[in-house]
Design a protein around this motif. Structure first.
Motif, PDB file in Angstrom:
ATOM      1  N   LYS A  56       0.816  -1.296   0.015  1.00 62.44           N
ATOM      2  CA  LYS A  56      -0.127   0.249  -0.032  1.00 62.44           C
ATOM      3  C   LYS A  56       0.966   1.328   0.055  1.00 62.44           C
ATOM      4  CE  LYS A  56      -3.597   2.269   2.792  1.00 62.44           C
ATOM      5  NZ  LYS A  56      -4.561   2.040   3.810  1.00 62.44           N
ATOM      6  N   ARG A  57       1.851   1.310   1.055  1.00 65.88           N
ATOM      7  CA  ARG A  57       2.867   2.393   0.844  1.00 65.88           C
ATOM      8  C   ARG A  57       3.515   2.699  -0.450  1.00 65.88           C
ATOM      9  NH1 ARG A  57       7.866   3.397   4.777  1.00 65.88           N
ATOM     10  NH2 ARG A  57       8.322   5.582   4.155  1.00 65.88           N
ATOM     11  N   ILE A  58       3.885   1.636  -1.123  1.00 62.55           N
ATOM     12  CA  ILE A  58       4.493   1.865  -2.400  1.00 62.55           C
ATOM     13  C   ILE A  58       3.771   2.381  -3.511  1.00 62.55           C
ATOM     14  CG2 ILE A  58       5.575   0.282  -4.353  1.00 62.55           C
ATOM     15  CD1 ILE A  58       6.758  -1.693  -2.263  1.00 62.55           C
ATOM     16  N   ASN A  78       4.294  10.454  -6.608  1.00 66.84           N
ATOM     17  CA  ASN A  78       5.011  10.757  -7.644  1.00 66.84           C
ATOM     18  C   ASN A  78       6.556  10.801  -7.674  1.00 66.84           C
ATOM     19  OD1 ASN A  78       2.797  11.628  -9.301  1.00 66.84           O
ATOM     20  ND2 ASN A  78       3.065  13.442  -8.583  1.00 66.84           N
ATOM     21  N   MET A  79       6.916   9.727  -6.724  1.00 68.72           N
ATOM     22  CA  MET A  79       8.316   9.162  -6.600  1.00 68.72           C
ATOM     23  C   MET A  79       8.627   8.354  -7.640  1.00 68.72           C
ATOM     24  SD  MET A  79       8.596   9.016  -2.346  1.00 68.72           S
ATOM     25  CE  MET A  79      10.326   8.519  -2.434  1.00 68.72           C
ATOM     26  N   THR A  80       9.991   8.021  -8.150  1.00 72.09           N
ATOM     27  CA  THR A  80      10.376   7.068  -8.912  1.00 72.09           C
ATOM     28  C   THR A  80      10.635   5.718  -8.263  1.00 72.09           C
ATOM     29  OG1 THR A  80      12.698   7.608  -8.658  1.00 72.09           O
ATOM     30  CG2 THR A  80      11.510   8.779 -10.327  1.00 72.09           C
ATOM     31  N   GLN A  81      10.848   4.813  -8.960  1.00 76.45           N
ATOM     32  CA  GLN A  81      11.117   3.364  -8.462  1.00 76.45           C
ATOM     33  C   GLN A  81      12.417   3.448  -7.701  1.00 76.45           C
ATOM     34  OE1 GLN A  81      10.756   0.373 -11.136  1.00 76.45           O
ATOM     35  NE2 GLN A  81       8.633   0.568 -11.750  1.00 76.45           N
ATOM     36  N   SER A  82      13.405   3.963  -7.913  1.00 74.08           N
ATOM     37  CA  SER A  82      14.661   4.158  -7.499  1.00 74.08           C
ATOM     38  C   SER A  82      14.333   4.895  -6.248  1.00 74.08           C
ATOM     39  CB  SER A  82      15.752   4.702  -8.332  1.00 74.08           C
ATOM     40  OG  SER A  82      15.803   4.032  -9.551  1.00 74.08           O
ATOM     41  N   GLN A  83      13.897   5.875  -6.214  1.00 74.58           N
ATOM     42  CA  GLN A  83      13.558   6.652  -4.921  1.00 74.58           C
ATOM     43  C   GLN A  83      12.677   5.924  -3.709  1.00 74.58           C
ATOM     44  OE1 GLN A  83      11.599  10.206  -6.685  1.00 74.58           O
ATOM     45  NE2 GLN A  83      13.235  11.349  -6.592  1.00 74.58           N
ATOM     46  N   ILE A  84      11.758   5.027  -4.227  1.00 74.12           N
ATOM     47  CA  ILE A  84      10.905   4.327  -3.475  1.00 74.12           C
ATOM     48  C   ILE A  84      11.969   3.302  -2.947  1.00 74.12           C
ATOM     49  CG2 ILE A  84       9.232   2.553  -3.239  1.00 74.12           C
ATOM     50  CD1 ILE A  84       7.643   4.285  -5.300  1.00 74.12           C
ATOM     51  N   ALA A  85      12.768   2.411  -3.694  1.00 71.23           N
ATOM     52  CA  ALA A  85      13.671   1.735  -3.223  1.00 71.23           C
ATOM     53  C   ALA A  85      14.612   2.190  -2.110  1.00 71.23           C
ATOM     54  CB  ALA A  85      14.541   1.145  -4.322  1.00 71.23           C
ATOM     55  N   ALA A  86      15.084   3.376  -2.430  1.00 71.91           N
ATOM     56  CA  ALA A  86      15.918   4.247  -1.058  1.00 71.91           C
ATOM     57  C   ALA A  86      15.244   4.265  -0.112  1.00 71.91           C
ATOM     58  CB  ALA A  86      16.481   5.163  -1.968  1.00 71.91           C
ATOM     59  N   GLU A  87      14.103   4.577  -0.115  1.00 72.21           N
ATOM     60  CA  GLU A  87      13.113   4.914   1.054  1.00 72.21           C
ATOM     61  C   GLU A  87      12.878   3.769   1.867  1.00 72.21           C
ATOM     62  OE1 GLU A  87      10.544   7.282   3.434  1.00 72.21           O
ATOM     63  OE2 GLU A  87      11.854   7.811   1.593  1.00 72.21           O
ATOM     64  N   LEU A  88      12.571   2.484   1.206  1.00 66.22           N
ATOM     65  CA  LEU A  88      12.420   1.298   1.961  1.00 66.22           C
ATOM     66  C   LEU A  88      13.449   0.605   2.129  1.00 66.22           C
ATOM     67  CD1 LEU A  88       8.856   0.666   0.012  1.00 66.22           C
ATOM     68  CD2 LEU A  88       9.096   1.668   2.032  1.00 66.22           C
ATOM     69  N   GLY A  89      14.552   0.725   1.673  1.00 67.24           N
ATOM     70  CA  GLY A  89      15.675   0.012   1.799  1.00 67.24           C
ATOM     71  C   GLY A  89      15.761  -1.636   1.143  1.00 67.24           C
ATOM     72  N   ILE A  90      15.147  -1.355   0.020  1.00 67.97           N
ATOM     73  CA  ILE A  90      15.069  -2.649  -1.157  1.00 67.97           C
ATOM     74  C   ILE A  90      15.533  -2.295  -2.458  1.00 67.97           C
ATOM     75  CG2 ILE A  90      13.090  -3.949   0.272  1.00 67.97           C
ATOM     76  CD1 ILE A  90      11.377  -2.683  -1.782  1.00 67.97           C
ATOM     77  N   ARG A 115       8.634  -5.297  -9.385  1.00 69.65           N
ATOM     78  CA  ARG A 115       8.171  -6.508  -9.092  1.00 69.65           C
ATOM     79  C   ARG A 115       6.768  -6.315  -8.109  1.00 69.65           C
ATOM     80  NH1 ARG A 115      12.990  -8.950  -9.290  1.00 69.65           N
ATOM     81  NH2 ARG A 115      12.918  -9.274  -6.968  1.00 69.65           N
ATOM     82  N   LEU A 116       7.001  -5.672  -7.100  1.00 63.91           N
ATOM     83  CA  LEU A 116       5.759  -5.426  -6.184  1.00 63.91           C
ATOM     84  C   LEU A 116       4.710  -4.384  -6.853  1.00 63.91           C
ATOM     85  CD1 LEU A 116       7.594  -5.042  -2.888  1.00 63.91           C
ATOM     86  CD2 LEU A 116       6.520  -6.898  -3.471  1.00 63.91           C
ATOM     87  N   ILE A 117       5.055  -3.632  -7.584  1.00 62.80           N
ATOM     88  CA  ILE A 117       4.148  -2.833  -8.237  1.00 62.80           C
ATOM     89  C   ILE A 117       3.489  -3.603  -9.110  1.00 62.80           C
ATOM     90  CG2 ILE A 117       3.888  -0.678  -9.617  1.00 62.80           C
ATOM     91  CD1 ILE A 117       6.095   0.373  -8.270  1.00 62.80           C
ATOM     92  N   THR A 118       3.869  -4.283  -9.987  1.00 58.86           N
ATOM     93  CA  THR A 118       3.316  -5.096 -10.866  1.00 58.86           C
ATOM     94  C   THR A 118       2.405  -5.968 -10.420  1.00 58.86           C
ATOM     95  OG1 THR A 118       5.256  -4.853 -12.545  1.00 58.86           O
ATOM     96  CG2 THR A 118       3.715  -6.622 -13.175  1.00 58.86           C
TER      97      THR A 118
END
Length: 294
Positions: free
Chosen positions: A248-250, A258-270, A277-280
């Motif tokens: 849900k947070r992703i 409007n964050m990019t996948q890279s920014q989200i990865a850095a935010e969540l530490g993955i 894959r999680l978004i898809t």
């Protein structure tokens, strides 16, 4: 000698020889009319009227002659009806409607008139006719039905505003109206707000009063391009609430922040790939939920 408004009523199409006062609210019209000198030869024969009233009183309601005499008296005094109805023209009601309402007052006056009272019929009938028209404005002239208390408050405010404007040379304030009528300012504001319900304008009417101008409805609002998505958003809400907190947070970070996948990865530490894959997977799950509801 008592003035007779009928004697002052003009012939159809004949112009008044005096100028009318500035427009006032129907509530400001007096119960009896002051003499207004208007040239006219269209006046009922008083002797004939008295004779007819005598005959009307002597016949029963089921007598055919009673109806004939009554109709003759109505027709004889129609100039009075039109004269009094003209006092209320340009108040938002068609003149023909005002004449019909005033005629009801005339008929009531004829049915109640008593020759033994020793007054001219026009003097007796005028308050009843004027009252009938004023009642029409109070009960029928409101585009939206409002309580009688607010209708009467609106009429009182109209009269008070006119008096204070003449006295002070300017429009009165809410506080001045409240003090004059011994009301609270909230009550005055409520009465002023109720005035908006007195008349309504069709949205199809020309915006500038010109037949060639666009309709008022054409200038109000615009098509909401996002309107079609309302149904989808409302359908998604319960499905989003069922998602695990991380998925849900992703989605919130991706589509609302409007964050990019890279920014989200850095935010969540993955990793960015894991985020993809999680978004898809989550979007496919939501799509299946929407189709299942359909």
């Amino acid at each position: 000698m008592t003035s007779d408004p009928v004697a002052q009523a003009p012939r159809a199409g004949e112009a008044d020889t005096v100028s009318e006062a500035s427009p006032v609210s129907p509530s400001d019209a007096p119960e009896t009319d002051e003499p207004v000198i208007i040239e006219s030869t269209d006046r009922p024969d008083r002797a004939l009227a008295r004779e007819l009233f005598g005959e009307l009183a002597a016949t029963s309601d089921d007598d055919p002659r009673h109806r004939q005499v009554r109709d003759q008296l109505v027709e004889m005094h129609l100039p009075l009806v039109e004269y009094l109805a003209r006092r209320f023209r340009n108040r938002g009601e068609p003149f023909d409607d005002l004449v019909q309402v005033a005629t009801i007052g005339l008929i009531k006056s004829i049915d109640r008139f008593d020759l033994e009272r020793g007054v001219e019929f026009s003097t007796y009938a005028t308050p009843t006719i004027v009252g009938e028209v004023k009642r029409h404005f109070r009960d029928k002239g409101w585009a939206i039905r409002v309580p009688r208390r607010l209708q009467e408050l609106k009429l009182a405010l109209t009269k008070a505003s006119s008096e204070l404007s003449q006295r002070n040379g300017r429009a009165p304030t809410v506080a001045e109206l409240a003090a004059h009528l011994e009301l609270t300012e909230d009550e005055v504001l409520e009465g002023l707000e109720s005035s908006n319900a007195y008349s309504a304008i069709s949205l199809d009417a020309p915006d500038l009063g010109d037949d060639d101008s666009s309709a008022m409805s054409d200038t109000l609002g615009m098509t909401d391009q996002a309107l079609e998505g309302v149904e989808y958003r409302e359908s998604l809400k319960p499905l989003l609430e069922q998602l695990p907190p991380r998925e849900k947070r992703i989605l919130l970070l991706r589509f609302f922040a409007n964050m990019t996948q890279s920014q989200i990865a850095a935010e969540l530490g993955i990793s960015q790939m894991h985020v993809s894959r999680l978004i898809t997977r989550t979007l496919a799950q939501l799509r299946e939920g929407l189709l299942a509801e359909g």
